[in-house]
Design a protein around this motif. Structure first.
Motif, mmCIF file in Angstrom:
data_model
loop_
_atom_site.group_PDB
_atom_site.id
_atom_site.type_symbol
_atom_site.label_atom_id
_atom_site.label_comp_id
_atom_site.label_asym_id
_atom_site.label_seq_id
_atom_site.Cartn_x
_atom_site.Cartn_y
_atom_site.Cartn_z
ATOM 1 N N GLN A 490 0.801 -1.254 0.069
ATOM 2 C CA GLN A 490 0.081 -0.082 -0.078
ATOM 3 C C GLN A 490 0.971 1.244 -0.115
ATOM 4 O O GLN A 490 1.794 1.429 0.716
ATOM 5 C CB GLN A 490 -0.998 0.093 1.233
ATOM 6 C CG GLN A 490 -1.829 1.007 1.191
ATOM 7 C CD GLN A 490 -2.928 0.849 2.451
ATOM 8 O OE1 GLN A 490 -2.877 0.116 3.311
ATOM 9 N NE2 GLN A 490 -3.825 2.064 2.526
ATOM 10 N N VAL A 491 0.354 2.196 -1.007
ATOM 11 C CA VAL A 491 1.062 3.482 -0.719
ATOM 12 C C VAL A 491 0.342 4.637 -0.132
ATOM 13 O O VAL A 491 -1.069 4.665 -0.458
ATOM 14 C CB VAL A 491 1.274 3.901 -2.175
ATOM 15 C CG1 VAL A 491 1.903 5.400 -2.288
ATOM 16 C CG2 VAL A 491 2.375 2.985 -2.833
ATOM 17 N N PHE A 492 0.607 5.165 1.015
ATOM 18 C CA PHE A 492 -0.062 6.165 2.083
ATOM 19 C C PHE A 492 -0.051 7.497 1.072
ATOM 20 O O PHE A 492 0.892 8.101 0.828
ATOM 21 C CB PHE A 492 0.486 5.957 3.234
ATOM 22 C CG PHE A 492 0.203 4.618 3.874
ATOM 23 C CD1 PHE A 492 -1.121 4.116 4.202
ATOM 24 C CD2 PHE A 492 1.104 4.089 4.284
ATOM 25 C CE1 PHE A 492 -1.132 2.770 4.667
ATOM 26 C CE2 PHE A 492 1.173 2.744 4.939
ATOM 27 C CZ PHE A 492 -0.341 2.001 5.028
ATOM 28 N N ARG A 493 -1.254 8.228 1.147
ATOM 29 C CA ARG A 493 -1.306 9.461 0.545
ATOM 30 C C ARG A 493 -1.468 10.484 1.483
ATOM 31 O O ARG A 493 -1.020 11.686 1.353
ATOM 32 C CB ARG A 493 -2.592 9.439 -0.572
ATOM 33 C CG ARG A 493 -2.062 8.817 -1.613
ATOM 34 C CD ARG A 493 -0.841 9.017 -2.277
ATOM 35 N NE ARG A 493 -0.529 8.081 -3.702
ATOM 36 C CZ ARG A 493 0.485 8.036 -4.253
ATOM 37 N NH1 ARG A 493 1.520 8.577 -3.745
ATOM 38 N NH2 ARG A 493 0.682 7.290 -5.215
ATOM 39 N N ALA A 516 5.917 9.987 5.835
ATOM 40 C CA ALA A 516 5.604 10.812 4.849
ATOM 41 C C ALA A 516 6.767 11.120 3.773
ATOM 42 O O ALA A 516 6.198 11.202 2.349
ATOM 43 C CB ALA A 516 5.290 12.056 5.445
ATOM 44 N N LYS A 517 8.088 10.973 4.116
ATOM 45 C CA LYS A 517 8.967 11.277 2.983
ATOM 46 C C LYS A 517 8.940 10.023 2.065
ATOM 47 O O LYS A 517 9.370 10.019 0.892
ATOM 48 C CB LYS A 517 10.247 11.492 3.703
ATOM 49 C CG LYS A 517 10.513 12.824 4.191
ATOM 50 C CD LYS A 517 11.711 13.050 4.839
ATOM 51 C CE LYS A 517 12.010 14.302 5.291
ATOM 52 N NZ LYS A 517 13.336 14.553 6.179
ATOM 53 N N MET A 518 9.008 8.840 2.733
ATOM 54 C CA MET A 518 8.899 7.521 2.023
ATOM 55 C C MET A 518 7.870 7.366 1.225
ATOM 56 O O MET A 518 8.241 6.881 0.067
ATOM 57 C CB MET A 518 8.932 6.442 3.190
ATOM 58 C CG MET A 518 9.047 5.101 2.433
ATOM 59 S SD MET A 518 8.669 3.635 3.755
ATOM 60 C CE MET A 518 9.801 3.969 5.064
ATOM 61 N N HIS A 519 6.569 7.849 1.517
ATOM 62 C CA HIS A 519 5.427 7.690 0.436
ATOM 63 C C HIS A 519 5.080 8.966 -0.264
ATOM 64 O O HIS A 519 4.180 8.734 -1.016
ATOM 65 C CB HIS A 519 4.332 7.147 1.445
ATOM 66 C CG HIS A 519 4.365 5.901 1.878
ATOM 67 N ND1 HIS A 519 3.783 4.805 1.291
ATOM 68 C CD2 HIS A 519 4.855 5.449 3.107
ATOM 69 C CE1 HIS A 519 4.026 3.696 1.940
ATOM 70 N NE2 HIS A 519 4.745 4.104 3.276
ATOM 71 N N GLY A 520 5.974 9.966 0.069
ATOM 72 C CA GLY A 520 5.526 11.130 -0.763
ATOM 73 C C GLY A 520 4.219 11.561 -0.279
ATOM 74 O O GLY A 520 3.407 12.202 -1.233
ATOM 75 N N ALA A 521 3.837 11.397 0.883
ATOM 76 C CA ALA A 521 2.427 11.672 1.508
ATOM 77 C C ALA A 521 2.145 13.179 2.102
ATOM 78 O O ALA A 521 3.246 13.685 2.355
ATOM 79 C CB ALA A 521 2.073 10.681 2.320
ATOM 80 N N ARG A 592 -9.574 12.275 5.376
ATOM 81 C CA ARG A 592 -9.535 11.285 4.491
ATOM 82 C C ARG A 592 -8.004 10.789 4.844
ATOM 83 O O ARG A 592 -7.230 10.203 3.692
ATOM 84 C CB ARG A 592 -9.620 11.621 3.126
ATOM 85 C CG ARG A 592 -10.974 12.129 2.634
ATOM 86 C CD ARG A 592 -11.349 12.188 1.192
ATOM 87 N NE ARG A 592 -10.098 13.124 0.677
ATOM 88 C CZ ARG A 592 -10.148 14.512 0.899
ATOM 89 N NH1 ARG A 592 -11.200 15.136 1.509
ATOM 90 N NH2 ARG A 592 -9.002 15.200 0.262
ATOM 91 N N ILE A 593 -7.746 10.538 6.028
ATOM 92 C CA ILE A 593 -6.272 10.043 6.337
ATOM 93 C C ILE A 593 -6.266 8.442 6.336
ATOM 94 O O ILE A 593 -7.320 7.764 6.673
ATOM 95 C CB ILE A 593 -6.117 10.336 8.013
ATOM 96 C CG1 ILE A 593 -5.816 12.022 8.030
ATOM 97 C CG2 ILE A 593 -4.972 9.410 8.356
ATOM 98 C CD1 ILE A 593 -5.795 12.333 9.675
ATOM 99 N N ASP A 594 -5.278 7.893 5.668
ATOM 100 C CA ASP A 594 -5.136 6.454 5.440
ATOM 101 C C ASP A 594 -4.279 6.054 6.276
ATOM 102 O O ASP A 594 -3.907 4.572 6.085
ATOM 103 C CB ASP A 594 -4.878 6.436 3.807
ATOM 104 C CG ASP A 594 -3.806 7.036 3.328
ATOM 105 O OD1 ASP A 594 -2.925 7.635 4.104
ATOM 106 O OD2 ASP A 594 -3.821 7.120 2.129
ATOM 107 N N MET A 595 -3.379 6.436 6.976
ATOM 108 C CA MET A 595 -2.563 6.088 8.053
ATOM 109 C C MET A 595 -2.250 6.897 9.541
ATOM 110 O O MET A 595 -2.324 8.097 9.089
ATOM 111 C CB MET A 595 -1.031 5.689 7.560
ATOM 112 C CG MET A 595 -0.282 4.847 8.717
ATOM 113 S SD MET A 595 1.250 4.335 8.018
ATOM 114 C CE MET A 595 1.785 3.412 9.453
#
Length: 636
Positions: A490-493, A516-521, A592-595
């Motif tokens: 999963q990629v978190f946004r 956030a840095k890892m997923h670009g979120a 709409r937080i996904d993590m």
């Protein structure tokens, strides 16, 4: 040859104490001492206040004549409890788990409901017995005594945290106290030796005696104790070899024989005392027996010992009844509940009918309710005994430890006796109800008839259904697990982090920034203003706390947006107001937080009550992953 090993289909029975008692080497008596304990915890159910009611009724109404029923019931109990212990030792499954493995969901639910009825009936006896004991000892009104019994939840919580060996030691002390009281009582009553000997010879039973005899049977051979014993024996870390399990079964037979004969001594003592001191005297129940003891025996010591023993019997049964409820709930349903909460629910179900009966009929109505609760226990008994006998007779489940042919015959004979006595009681009761209803007898048949037929159909199914064994799940393939994991990566946004406006926020932020840095979120900074202003005025609050928290959150966002932080531009501060868990759940949905990243405060027990359990309250209500970060202790 290795024996059957525990199934991997579900968790271990009473997992918190499973295999926690080490079996030492050395002399045989040390090993036997290590195995001693489970049967004593089971034995307290054989001397609870329900037994007192049936034993006093039997002794005062029929003298020594029903003593043989008590001895026969105790023999049945030893054999059935030995089979229950053997099932747990050999298969690593308690009776409830074995039923879940063998029966379809409908049958499992039926058996679970019947078992819960039995536990509630037993708990009702404990509530009434403890309340009667408090009333007799202190004079406190019965209805207040019933209410006080809720507090034994605290006793259970303290005992449950002490470990299984200390719990067993506590139970043994209570048994010893009850037994000592009745040694003195019997000495004072001076029973007839010839009467006792005559009472050991079986004789016929009229309808009144049959009702009391079945109550004695239900009070002695309790259905939930079979579930309990099959689980408690698994607290011993037995060597899973044929020799190790054989040793365990031998020592558990000794443990059961000693403990249940001690229970027989107490029950026989109550019946004999009632026959010697109260025979020929009209006795309504426990309270009348207590009042008459001083006059008949000529000493004030007897009624005091009587009341103390009654309270001890009720409290000891409280603990084992709760454990039995936990075992059946986990075994049948795979549902776990905290022991104190399980205790509180069960006790509440018992308190309600007790208070209703006391309010409507007064204190003396409790005596009939006590005996009725034991008859209910007896009616549930076949639905535990039949599966137990079938499972322990199955070579598929028990391998070399399956019941021998003579033991099968004996066990099925006991099951047949129990079923026959209960069948006769049901028939007699139906006949009485239809006769009393007169021309409306058909209403009795139309309402209660289908239920009785359904229960007999269930019993017929349990007796004749084929022996099955569920297939263990296929072993997972590492390659397929990895392929599935990569496909579902999963990629978190939008990553949210719940902040407390405290120095420890740095630990939560560190994890959230890295993710956030890892997923670009996007990084959503969450904080809830929980003071009085936030609770009352919400977003319109303008007190010092609200202004400070808003300034703090925006300062964090501004600092993270600077180029040296190497964060995406979209760092978003969001404030909530009022109840912290509710607001975090709302903000997760609205934003709409996904993590979600949260901090664990590390409180225990009282700390959780004072500070709340935010993490548990949030993670059960959101549908996104929750990462818990525990702040590190400062370096010395």
């Amino acid at each position: 040859m290795s024996s059957a090993t525990p199934s991997s289909l579900s968790a271990r029975s009473l997992e918190e104490v499973n295999k926690t008692v080490t079996i030492p080497g050395g002399p045989w008596w040390r090993r036997m001492f290590a195995f001693a304990g489970p049967a004593y915890m089971v034995a307290v159910g054989y001397m609870d206040p329900g037994n007192w009611a049936t034993d006093i009724a039997a002794g005062s109404q029929f003298g020594y004549r029903l003593l043989w029923v008590l001895v026969m019931a105790n023999f049945m109990a030893i054999l059935l409890q030995t089979l229950a212990a053997r099932l747990g030792l050999v298969t690593g499954r308690d009776l409830a788990q074995a039923c879940r493995d063998n029966y379809n969901p409908f049958v499992r639910w039926c058996l679970f409901i019947l078992c819960e009825i039995a536990i509630a009936a037993c708990d009702l006896a404990e509530v009434l017995g403890t309340a009667i004991g408090l009333h007799l000892l202190t004079g406190i009104p019965m209805i207040w005594g019933v209410a006080i019994t809720v507090l034994d939840v605290l006793l259970l919580l303290a005992m449950h945290r002490s470990g299984i060996r200390r719990l067993e030691a506590f139970i043994i002390c209570l048994i010893a106290m009850v037994a000592a009281c009745f040694v003195v009582e019997m000495f004072l009553a001076k029973p007839s030796i010839s009467g006792i000997a005559a009472g050991l010879i079986p004789s016929g039973l009229n309808p009144e005696a049959l009702y009391i005899a079945i109550g004695v049977l239900g009070a002695t051979v309790m259905p939930h104790n079979l579930y309990l014993h099959s689980s408690l024996v698994q607290s011993r870390n037995v060597n899973r070899t044929k020799a190790g399990i054989a040793q365990g079964t031998r020592f558990n037979l000794i443990d059961s024989s000693i403990a249940l004969n001690a229970a027989l001594f107490v029950n026989a003592g109550i019946l004999i005392m009632a026959a010697a001191a109260l025979g020929g005297v009209k006795v309504e129940g426990i309270m009348d027996a207590h009042k008459l003891l001083e006059n008949i025996l000529g000493t004030s010591v007897a009624p005091i010992l009587f009341a103390i023993a009654l309270i001890g019997a009720g409290q000891s049964s409280t603990i084992t009844g709760t454990l039995a409820g936990q075992i059946t709930m986990e075994g049948f349903l795979h549902f776990r509940m905290r022991p104190w909460l399980r205790r509180l629910i069960t006790r509440s179900l018992a308190i309600i009918p007790a208070m209703v009966v006391i309010s409507m009929t007064g204190d003396h109505g409790t005596e009939q309710l006590l005996i009725f609760s034991q008859v209910v226990l007896s009616l549930q008994l076949p639905f535990a005994v039949v599966p137990l006998v079938k499972f322990t007779s199955s070579r598929r489940k028990m391998k070399d430890f399956a019941n021998r042919w003579w033991l099968k015959i004996l066990a099925w004979a006991i099951a047949l006796v129990i079923i026959s006595l209960n069948g006769k009681l049901v028939y007699d009761q139906f006949t009485q109800w239809t006769h009393d209803a007169g021309k409306y007898g058909w209403v009795v048949l139309a309402t209660a008839g289908p239920l009785v037929l359904g229960l007999f159909a269930l019993l017929f199914y349990l007796i004749f259904c084929p022996d099955t064994e569920p297939q263990a799940p296929a072993a997972a393939e590492a390659g397929k697990v990895i392929d599935d994991a990569l496909a579902q990566a999963q990629v978190f946004r939008r990553i949210g982090v719940a902040l407390e406006a405290a120095q420890t926020d740095s630990f939560m932020l560190a994890e959230a920034i890295a993710l956030a840095k890892m997923h670009g979120a996007q990084l959503i900074l969450l904080h809830v203003v929980e003071g009085v202003g936030g609770q009352v005025f919400g977003p319109y609050s303008d007190d010092n706390e609200a202004r400070h928290d808003e300034s703090y959150l925006h300062s964090l966002a501004d600092r993270l947006r600077r180029p040296d932080a190497k964060m995406p531009d979209n760092v978003i501060p969001v404030l909530g107001y009022g109840n912290v868990p509710q607001e975090i759940v709302r903000l997760v949905k609205d934003e709409r937080i996904d993590m979600l990243v949260m901090g664990g405060h590390g409180h225990h027990a009282v700390g959780d009550v004072v500070h709340g359990e935010t993490i548990d309250a949030v993670r059960h209500r959101v549908k996104v992953p929750v990462l818990t970060v525990r702040p590190k202790a400062p370096q010395a």
